[in-house]
Scaffold this motif. Structure first.
Motif, mmCIF file in Angstrom:
data_model
loop_
_atom_site.group_PDB
_atom_site.id
_atom_site.type_symbol
_atom_site.label_atom_id
_atom_site.label_comp_id
_atom_site.label_asym_id
_atom_site.label_seq_id
_atom_site.Cartn_x
_atom_site.Cartn_y
_atom_site.Cartn_z
ATOM 1 N N PHE A 53 -13.310 3.454 49.401
ATOM 2 C CA PHE A 53 -12.369 3.930 49.207
ATOM 3 C C PHE A 53 -12.415 3.977 47.544
ATOM 4 N N SER A 54 -11.995 5.292 47.077
ATOM 5 C CA SER A 54 -12.058 6.321 45.963
ATOM 6 C C SER A 54 -10.838 5.531 44.952
ATOM 7 N N GLN A 55 -11.129 6.086 44.217
ATOM 8 C CA GLN A 55 -10.618 4.330 42.950
ATOM 9 C C GLN A 55 -9.154 5.633 42.130
ATOM 10 N N LYS A 56 -8.566 6.157 42.148
ATOM 11 C CA LYS A 56 -7.112 6.548 41.266
ATOM 12 C C LYS A 56 -6.179 5.528 40.695
ATOM 13 N N ASN A 57 -5.558 5.998 39.512
ATOM 14 C CA ASN A 57 -4.647 5.423 38.574
ATOM 15 C C ASN A 57 -3.479 5.308 38.824
ATOM 16 N N CYS A 58 -2.169 4.570 39.276
ATOM 17 C CA CYS A 58 -0.978 4.900 39.587
ATOM 18 C C CYS A 58 -0.680 5.793 38.626
ATOM 19 N N VAL A 59 -0.178 6.427 38.638
ATOM 20 C CA VAL A 59 0.782 7.939 38.606
ATOM 21 C C VAL A 59 1.967 7.500 37.300
ATOM 22 N N LEU A 60 2.418 5.905 37.558
ATOM 23 C CA LEU A 60 3.396 5.740 36.874
ATOM 24 C C LEU A 60 2.712 5.113 35.612
ATOM 25 N N CYS A 61 2.115 4.396 36.223
ATOM 26 C CA CYS A 61 1.860 3.110 34.470
ATOM 27 C C CYS A 61 -0.364 3.171 34.472
ATOM 28 N N ASP A 62 -1.080 4.225 35.260
ATOM 29 C CA ASP A 62 -2.439 4.597 35.049
ATOM 30 C C ASP A 62 -2.968 3.380 35.132
ATOM 31 N N THR A 63 -2.484 1.878 35.956
ATOM 32 C CA THR A 63 -3.404 0.978 36.161
ATOM 33 C C THR A 63 -3.794 1.576 37.585
ATOM 34 N N THR B 89 -6.068 2.045 41.012
ATOM 35 C CA THR B 89 -5.667 1.662 41.915
ATOM 36 C C THR B 89 -5.871 2.378 43.300
ATOM 37 N N LYS B 90 -5.706 1.915 45.011
ATOM 38 C CA LYS B 90 -6.217 2.553 45.696
ATOM 39 C C LYS B 90 -5.360 3.842 46.273
ATOM 40 N N GLN B 91 -3.955 3.712 45.234
ATOM 41 C CA GLN B 91 -3.510 4.165 45.740
ATOM 42 C C GLN B 91 -2.766 5.199 45.151
ATOM 43 N N ASP B 92 -1.801 5.900 45.077
ATOM 44 C CA ASP B 92 -0.877 7.200 44.120
ATOM 45 C C ASP B 92 0.042 6.431 42.966
ATOM 46 N N LEU B 93 0.522 4.984 44.200
ATOM 47 C CA LEU B 93 1.403 3.904 42.641
ATOM 48 C C LEU B 93 0.870 2.721 43.271
ATOM 49 N N CYS B 94 0.454 1.747 41.957
ATOM 50 C CA CYS B 94 -0.155 0.411 42.168
ATOM 51 C C CYS B 94 1.326 -0.658 43.003
ATOM 52 N N GLU B 95 1.171 -1.390 43.256
ATOM 53 C CA GLU B 95 1.463 -2.499 43.667
ATOM 54 C C GLU B 95 2.835 -2.697 43.114
ATOM 55 N N PRO B 96 2.712 -3.226 42.098
ATOM 56 C CA PRO B 96 4.212 -3.523 41.061
ATOM 57 C C PRO B 96 5.276 -2.438 41.105
ATOM 58 N N CYS B 97 4.214 -1.223 40.487
ATOM 59 C CA CYS B 97 4.978 0.156 40.195
ATOM 60 C C CYS B 97 6.322 0.153 41.953
ATOM 61 N N TYR B 98 5.113 0.214 43.066
ATOM 62 C CA TYR B 98 5.601 0.801 44.342
ATOM 63 C C TYR B 98 6.987 -0.255 44.526
ATOM 64 N N HIS C 114 9.233 -1.809 42.937
ATOM 65 C CA HIS C 114 9.835 -2.074 41.948
ATOM 66 C C HIS C 114 11.048 -0.034 41.716
ATOM 67 N N LEU C 115 10.396 0.428 43.355
ATOM 68 C CA LEU C 115 11.085 1.943 42.918
ATOM 69 C C LEU C 115 12.876 1.810 43.576
ATOM 70 N N PRO C 116 13.547 1.987 42.656
ATOM 71 C CA PRO C 116 14.876 2.195 43.115
ATOM 72 C C PRO C 116 15.370 2.264 44.341
ATOM 73 N N GLN C 117 16.057 1.008 45.302
ATOM 74 C CA GLN C 117 16.420 1.738 46.569
ATOM 75 C C GLN C 117 17.140 2.100 46.814
ATOM 76 N N LEU C 118 17.927 2.769 47.262
ATOM 77 C CA LEU C 118 19.916 2.440 48.091
ATOM 78 C C LEU C 118 20.181 1.579 47.931
ATOM 79 N N PRO C 119 21.589 1.379 47.883
ATOM 80 C CA PRO C 119 22.351 -0.128 48.296
ATOM 81 C C PRO C 119 22.492 -0.336 49.690
ATOM 82 N N LEU C 120 22.505 -1.931 50.220
ATOM 83 C CA LEU C 120 21.939 -1.524 51.254
ATOM 84 C C LEU C 120 23.037 -0.840 52.379
#
Length: 232
Positions: free
Chosen positions: A4-14, A16-25, A27-33
């Motif tokens: 797996f290619s190594q990346k850094n989270c685009v938000l916190c630079d941690t 990660t294997k994805q564009d965002l690390c799991e904690p940042c992903y 905690h993304l702001p969701q729409l009201p239910l």
């Protein structure tokens, strides 16, 4: 062995294997239910809101990936004003993930929100087009990038009252393609009042579009304790 290619989270630079690390992903702001299916305004029971009942917009529904607040607003700003084009597929993936989790009806055509030629020359690209291109490829939906034009160079809608936004955007678009019976996905980065999307949707209706779905990355909404009346 799979590597797996190594990346850094685009938000916190941690790392990660994805564009965002799991904690940042997570905690993304969701729409009201519960929200109006047409404009996404928060409502108690997920029914159509009073504004859309009183004055139905030209579009059929709105689907947004996230709520327009930090850090989504920062990512969209980086794409639009800092020419960080690598953000476009990340934002598109946010939308695709939301769509696949909640929707079943696939539109016939994707049309990106057009920019006026003057704004396009200033920016160098159309952020809605960049997002649309990726969604079209991933979902296998026909993309019509030049089917509509922005023929009126308007000041930015940001900061204008809703009445001024409607006046500002009036008669701003032109579309000559035949759309009879088609379900159109109208793609943009942010929906605030919906005035711009509604104005283009009116033109698409005149060209025969049967359904118009707004596909946006983020919807601007008030804090829950500040919700009041609204208008398109």
């Amino acid at each position: 062995m799979q590597i797996f290619s190594q990346k850094n989270c685009v938000l916190c630079d941690t790392p990660t294997k994805q564009d965002l690390c799991e904690p940042c992903y997570n905690h993304l702001p969701q729409l009201p239910l519960n929200h109006c299916p047409i404009c996404l305004w928060p409502v108690p029971t997920a029914e159509i809101c009073g504004a859309c009942l009183t004055k139905p917009p030209a579009f059929t529904r709105t689907i947004a990936a996230l709520r327009y607040t930090f850090p989504v607003d920062t990512m969209i700003h980086a794409l639009k004003y800092q020419t960080d084009l690598a953000i476009a597929p990340i934002l598109a993936n946010f939308f695709i993930t939301r769509f696949q989790a909640t929707e079943k009806i696939i539109p016939d055509i994707i049309i990106p929100m057009p920019l006026h030629p003057i704004r396009l020359r200033e920016r160098g690209f159309n952020q809605a087009m960049e997002i649309s291109r990726y969604i079209s490829k991933r979902m296998g939906i026909v993309l019509l990038p030049d089917s509509c034009q922005r023929i009126k160079h308007t000041p930015p809608q940001t900061g204008l009252p809703w009445k001024d936004r409607q006046k500002n955007i009036r008669k701003a678009f032109s579309c000559k393609i035949e759309l009879s019976g088609k379900h159109i996905a109208l793609v943009d980065d942010v929906m605030t009042t919906g005035a711009t999307l509604n104005e283009l949707a009116k033109i698409l209706r005149k060209q025969g579009a049967a359904e118009i779905s707004n596909w946006v990355i983020a919807r601007t909404l008030p804090e829950i304790n500040q919700i009041g009346s609204h208008r398109l």
